[in-house]
Scaffold this motif. Structure first.
Motif, PDB file in Angstrom:
ATOM      1  N   ASN A 188     -10.481   6.588  -2.593  1.00 43.93           N
ATOM      2  CA  ASN A 188     -10.040   6.112  -3.914  1.00 43.93           C
ATOM      3  C   ASN A 188      -9.645   4.668  -3.531  1.00 43.93           C
ATOM      4  OD1 ASN A 188      -9.707   5.831  -6.701  1.00 43.93           O
ATOM      5  ND2 ASN A 188      -8.434   7.696  -6.680  1.00 43.93           N
ATOM      6  N   GLY A 227       0.765  -1.274   0.142  1.00 40.41           N
ATOM      7  CA  GLY A 227      -0.046  -0.049  -0.063  1.00 40.41           C
ATOM      8  C   GLY A 227       0.691   1.361   0.133  1.00 40.41           C
ATOM      9  N   PHE A 265       5.672   7.774   4.308  1.00 36.62           N
ATOM     10  CA  PHE A 265       6.622   7.220   3.371  1.00 36.62           C
ATOM     11  C   PHE A 265       7.721   8.094   2.558  1.00 36.62           C
ATOM     12  CE2 PHE A 265       1.810   5.232   3.039  1.00 36.62           C
ATOM     13  CZ  PHE A 265       2.356   4.006   3.859  1.00 36.62           C
ATOM     14  N   GLN A 284       1.565   0.074  11.630  1.00 34.88           N
ATOM     15  CA  GLN A 284       0.495   0.315  10.988  1.00 34.88           C
ATOM     16  C   GLN A 284       0.536  -0.410   9.421  1.00 34.88           C
ATOM     17  OE1 GLN A 284      -0.662   2.327   7.227  1.00 34.88           O
ATOM     18  NE2 GLN A 284       1.359   2.347   8.013  1.00 34.88           N
ATOM     19  N   GLN A 285       2.036  -0.494   8.968  1.00 30.56           N
ATOM     20  CA  GLN A 285       2.067  -0.842   7.544  1.00 30.56           C
ATOM     21  C   GLN A 285       1.811  -2.593   7.611  1.00 30.56           C
ATOM     22  OE1 GLN A 285       2.490   1.442   5.894  1.00 30.56           O
ATOM     23  NE2 GLN A 285       1.825   0.356   3.808  1.00 30.56           N
ATOM     24  N   PRO A 311      -1.033   6.327   9.704  1.00 32.16           N
ATOM     25  CA  PRO A 311      -2.175   6.705   9.144  1.00 32.16           C
ATOM     26  C   PRO A 311      -3.452   5.677   9.110  1.00 32.16           C
ATOM     27  CG  PRO A 311      -0.344   6.053   7.458  1.00 32.16           C
ATOM     28  CD  PRO A 311       0.094   5.941   8.949  1.00 32.16           C
ATOM     29  N   ASP A 364      -6.798   4.537   7.701  1.00 28.89           N
ATOM     30  CA  ASP A 364      -7.832   4.566   6.533  1.00 28.89           C
ATOM     31  C   ASP A 364      -8.839   3.314   7.219  1.00 28.89           C
ATOM     32  OD1 ASP A 364      -5.999   2.338   6.394  1.00 28.89           O
ATOM     33  OD2 ASP A 364      -7.335   1.826   4.680  1.00 28.89           O
ATOM     34  N   SER A 378      -4.955   9.446  -3.484  1.00 34.37           N
ATOM     35  CA  SER A 378      -5.476   8.230  -2.690  1.00 34.37           C
ATOM     36  C   SER A 378      -6.784   8.433  -2.122  1.00 34.37           C
ATOM     37  CB  SER A 378      -4.384   7.646  -1.897  1.00 34.37           C
ATOM     38  OG  SER A 378      -4.548   8.280  -0.617  1.00 34.37           O
ATOM     39  N   LYS A 385      -5.245  11.899   7.464  1.00 37.28           N
ATOM     40  CA  LYS A 385      -4.875  10.444   6.887  1.00 37.28           C
ATOM     41  C   LYS A 385      -3.800  10.721   5.703  1.00 37.28           C
ATOM     42  CE  LYS A 385      -6.886   8.247   3.946  1.00 37.28           C
ATOM     43  NZ  LYS A 385      -7.856   7.357   3.179  1.00 37.28           N
ATOM     44  N   PHE A 430      -1.883  -2.827   7.968  1.00 41.46           N
ATOM     45  CA  PHE A 430      -2.717  -2.386   6.808  1.00 41.46           C
ATOM     46  C   PHE A 430      -2.631  -3.626   5.707  1.00 41.46           C
ATOM     47  CE2 PHE A 430      -3.025  -0.598   2.279  1.00 41.46           C
ATOM     48  CZ  PHE A 430      -4.103   0.092   2.546  1.00 41.46           C
TER      49      PHE A 430
END
Ligand code: 8HG
Length: 297
Positions: free
Chosen positions: A127, A29, A231, A279-280, A240, A242, A124, A223, A283
């Motif tokens: 989206n 992502g 990033f 978070q990564q 972040p 989402d 993004s 966000k 996600f």
């Protein structure tokens, strides 16, 4: 770092490289321009250079590059100076993270170009990833410069802020499929062109200060600014939130309909300086497996 580096035939090989899985890195992502090839390798362009990355057994092979570019560009881009084993060990003390890390064990957070990331994450908002990728590709083809062809595919640089500041809003909206975000792209580019916000100054700010600065751009809220900080600006504690991160946080740690501010506070307390990495992993885990989606476990 725990790897050996070999240079051979326009390739760099990292022997016995752990914590580096192309699929996890490029499909978690954070980046939208990595193209998957038939052999499972990935190709992209960064700083005017096209590179192909493939895992081969215990090694990672970087094709179409050399030692000097590897040291000057790719070492930093792939965050190779960081010890991901340590991060994973620390985060795995939490049982949810332990599972998420097992799933995305080869994730690394890339250090990407600020302007490209700002525009990409403006696109993004509300989206979907395949559409975001499409728009970025179309914009690069129309407004960027042709750089190279690799494996039959043409690669274009991402346009500069000067170029996008002069882009036609209607053209972006219609032909590049960014919809209402077109005016945000052009106006953000104009603010940078006019020197209203100096992107380089953000590197040395705290995450909170960086967030305030980035939120001055149209189309950049909490966000989007957190994604940009994580990033592109090395802010490892940016978290972040989402829909996927919200769902997984509520599913495992919090009640349904928790306010974003409260999720953010909870995450910062729980994961501290490693919140961005947490978070990564979350996600990728949530999105790939549909964790937290109603009717799915
Ligand atoms: O890496 C990402 N982390 C988070 N938290 N959100 C992201 C990432 N990448 C990404 O595209 N998003 C957001 O998720 C943007 C968009 O709202 C949605 C796409 O699935």
């Amino acid at each position: 770092m725990n790897y050996k580096i070999i240079e051979k035939d326009n390739k760099i090989i990292l022997k016995d490289m752990k914590n580096f899985e192309p699929k996890h890195i490029f499909e978690c992502g954070q980046a939208f321009r990595w193209h998957v090839e038939e052999d499972g390798s990935y190709t992209a362009i960064h700083k005017g250079k096209v590179i192909n990355v493939k895992r081969e057994g215990r090694d990672v092979v970087f094709s179409n590059t050399n030692r000097s570019d590897f040291e000057n560009i790719w070492f930093n881009y792939f965050d190779l100076g960081r010890d991901y084993s340590k991060i994973k060990e620390e985060l795995s003390k939490d049982s949810v993270l332990k599972e998420a890390i097992k799933f995305g064990q080869g994730i690394r957070i890339l250090n990407q170009e600020p302007f490209e990331i700002i525009i990409s994450f403006i696109i993004s908002a509300n989206n979907q990833i395949p559409r975001i990728k499409k728009s970025i590709e179309l914009i690069s083809r129309s407004y960027g410069e042709y750089i190279d062809t690799y494996n039959g595919r043409k690669y274009f640089s991402f346009p500069t802020h000067d170029i996008l500041a002069d882009a036609d809003i209607e053209d972006l909206e219609k032909n590049h499929k960014v919809g209402y975000r077109a005016k945000y792209i052009v106006n953000t580019s104009k603010m940078i062109k006019q020197g209203k916000i100096d992107l380089d100054s953000i590197y040395s700010l705290s995450t909170a200060e960086g967030q305030e600065k980035l939120k001055k751009f149209p189309g950049v809220g909490p966000k989007v600014s957190s994604c940009i900080l994580l990033f592109a600006f090395n802010k490892d504690n940016a978290f972040p939130i989402d829909i996927w991160v919200k769902r997984i946080m509520e599913y495992f740690y919090l009640e349904e309909d928790t306010k974003l501010k409260d999720i953010s506070k909870f995450a910062n307390k729980k994961f501290g300086d490693l919140a961005g990495f947490a978070q990564q992993y979350l996600f990728y885990y949530a999105r790939e497996l549909g964790v937290g989606k109603k009717n799915k476990r």
